[in-house]
Every structure is written in C-alpha cells, then in structure tokens.
Design an enzyme around this catalytic site. Structure first.
Site, PDB file in Angstrom:
ATOM      1  N   LYS A  68      89.526  64.266  -3.270  1.00 30.75           N
ATOM      2  CA  LYS A  68      88.521  64.567  -4.291  1.00 30.75           C
ATOM      3  C   LYS A  68      87.342  63.611  -4.119  1.00 30.75           C
ATOM      4  CE  LYS A  68      88.915  65.953  -9.115  1.00 30.75           C
ATOM      5  NZ  LYS A  68      89.684  65.727 -10.343  1.00 30.75           N
TER       6      LYS A  68
HETATM    7  O1  G3P Z   1      89.306  68.386 -14.038  1.00 24.82           O
HETATM    8  C1  G3P Z   1      88.298  67.704 -14.698  1.00 24.82           C
HETATM    9  C2  G3P Z   1      88.816  67.106 -15.921  1.00 24.82           C
HETATM   10  O2  G3P Z   1      89.806  66.172 -15.683  1.00 24.82           O
HETATM   11  C3  G3P Z   1      87.828  66.652 -16.906  1.00 24.82           C
HETATM   12  O3  G3P Z   1      88.280  67.154 -18.073  1.00 24.82           O
HETATM   13  O4  G3P Z   1      88.498  67.337 -20.475  1.00 24.82           O
HETATM   14  O5  G3P Z   1      87.937  65.115 -19.414  1.00 24.82           O
HETATM   15  O6  G3P Z   1      86.257  66.952 -19.485  1.00 24.82           O
HETATM   16  P1  G3P Z   1      87.703  66.598 -19.435  1.00 24.82           P
END
Ligand code: G3P
Length: 217
Positions: free
Chosen positions: A87
C-alpha cells in the site's frame, strides 16, 4: 464485486472469512494501532497472521514517504507473503514507487486517493488497486460516491486495469451504492457487510414457514 474487510482485528477477520464471502483484507497504521499492534516486528508478524487466516489479498502499508524508503519497505513487505499487496500513498514519490513496483511485478494499492486526477495518475503508474476514501469525502460535505463514478468513467474510457477499491466505507448503503456504480472492490467494517443480510420480511417469512411446518408435526 470483491469484498475486503478493513481491519487488523484477527477475530473479525476470522468471522468474515467464515462467512465465506471474504476476498481480502486492508489495513493501515491507524487500524494496527487500534489493535495495539506497534513496533515494526510485531506489525510484520501481524501481516503474516492475517495472510494465514484469509484466502486473498492483504494490503500492507509502507511508512516511508521517500522513494528509496518506500522501495525498501515495499520489497520487504512483498517478501513476507505472496498475498501481500504493498500500500503506497498518493504522493509524488508514491507515484514513482507505484511504477517501480509495477515494473518489478509487485502488486500495489494506491491509498489516500480523493480526486479523479489522483486516480488517473495511479492507473498510469500501474497500480493494481486504487483506494478512493469515500467516507472521508462525505465527512467534509463532498460526495464520495461521485468520485467512484468519475473514476469508473475514466478507467473505462481507456481500459485501465487498475481495480477501483472503494475504501473508507462506513455503512451498508455505501456497499450497495458502490456496487451499482461498478467499484471492483469494497473494503469496510464487518458490520457493514453483515448489514447486507438483514431484512425484516426475511425474518417474518422464516418465522411463518417454521410455524406452518410445525403445525403438522
Ligand atoms: O480503507 C481506508 C480506511 O481505513 C479509512 O477509513 O473510516 O478511517 O475513513 P476511515
């Protein structure tokens, strides 16, 4: 549509795997920290533990932000397990790293993508997956789903093979909307996946079928 789970929690990954619909896992440094996994060696071991649970791609994020650092870390991550996808953040050196890894046959997930232009660059550089963060766009009053639609349109115009991995999914409707728009993959919490199961008419219907069956027994 591929289903990935966005967590470093091994119990949730096992649950999702047992449901039989899991195609992979995404993680990031914040998700690792949430599980109390800190320190390089512990984090690397955790990636291997995840790979041993799930049949599918496991995204592992580089921490370096310079090209040489990303290459060194990414190659080490890719060597950990054949299921690892490196990543890489959408920054200038990240684009160079995506190209480097593509040329070496190392699969990548370009993360922190918030615009169609960034997604176009990721595809040009040969990313395996691109991760538009739709929930975080919604958080700032910008339509995250529209980004999925724009990227789909651009990729289809040119036949780019980079898979659109809708990330920062927050709830079940995000999954359904992303499926309608043609996202190749979604990554979200187990609760959002489980939400797909639920319908009151299913519960009412099953209750009646069982009651009627039991009348004759
Ligand atoms: O896959 C991306 C993710 O981990 C971010 O999610 O909910 O922290 O915006 P969030």
């Amino acid at each position: 549509m591929k289903f990935f789970i966005d967590t470093a929690n091994l119990d949730q990954i096992k649950d999702a795997q047992e449901l039989g619909v899991l195609d992979g896992v995404t993680t990031n440094p914040s998700l690792m920290a949430k599980e109390g996994i800190t320190g390089r060696n512990n984090i690397l071991k955790h990636y291997v533990d995840i790979c041993n649970i799930v049949d599918g791609d496991v995204s592992a994020e580089v921490i370096a932000t310079d090209l040489q650092g990303m290459i060194k870390e990414g190659e080490a991550l890719a060597d950990l397990h054949e299921q690892i996808v490196v990543k890489v953040p959408m920054i200038r050196d990240g684009v160079k790293a995506l190209k480097y890894f593509a040329d070496k046959g190392i699969r990548t997930n370009c993360t922190l993508v918030f615009s169609p232009g960034q997604a176009l660059l990721a595809a040009k550089a040969g990313a395996t997956y691109v991760s538009p963060f739709i929930g975080r766009l919604d958080d700032i009053s910008t339509d995250g789903l529209n980004l999925i639609s724009e990227i789909r349109h651009i990729y289809d115009n040119y036949g780019y093979e980079t898979e659109i991995l809708a990330a920062s999914i927050r709830h079940t409707m995000h999954i359904i909307d992303c499926a309608k728009l043609g996202a190749d993959v979604m990554t979200g919490p187990l609760s959002a996946i489980e939400g797909l199961l639920k319908h009151p008419l299913t519960d009412i219907g099953l209750e009646k079928f069982l009651a009627d069956y039991n009348k004759g027994n």
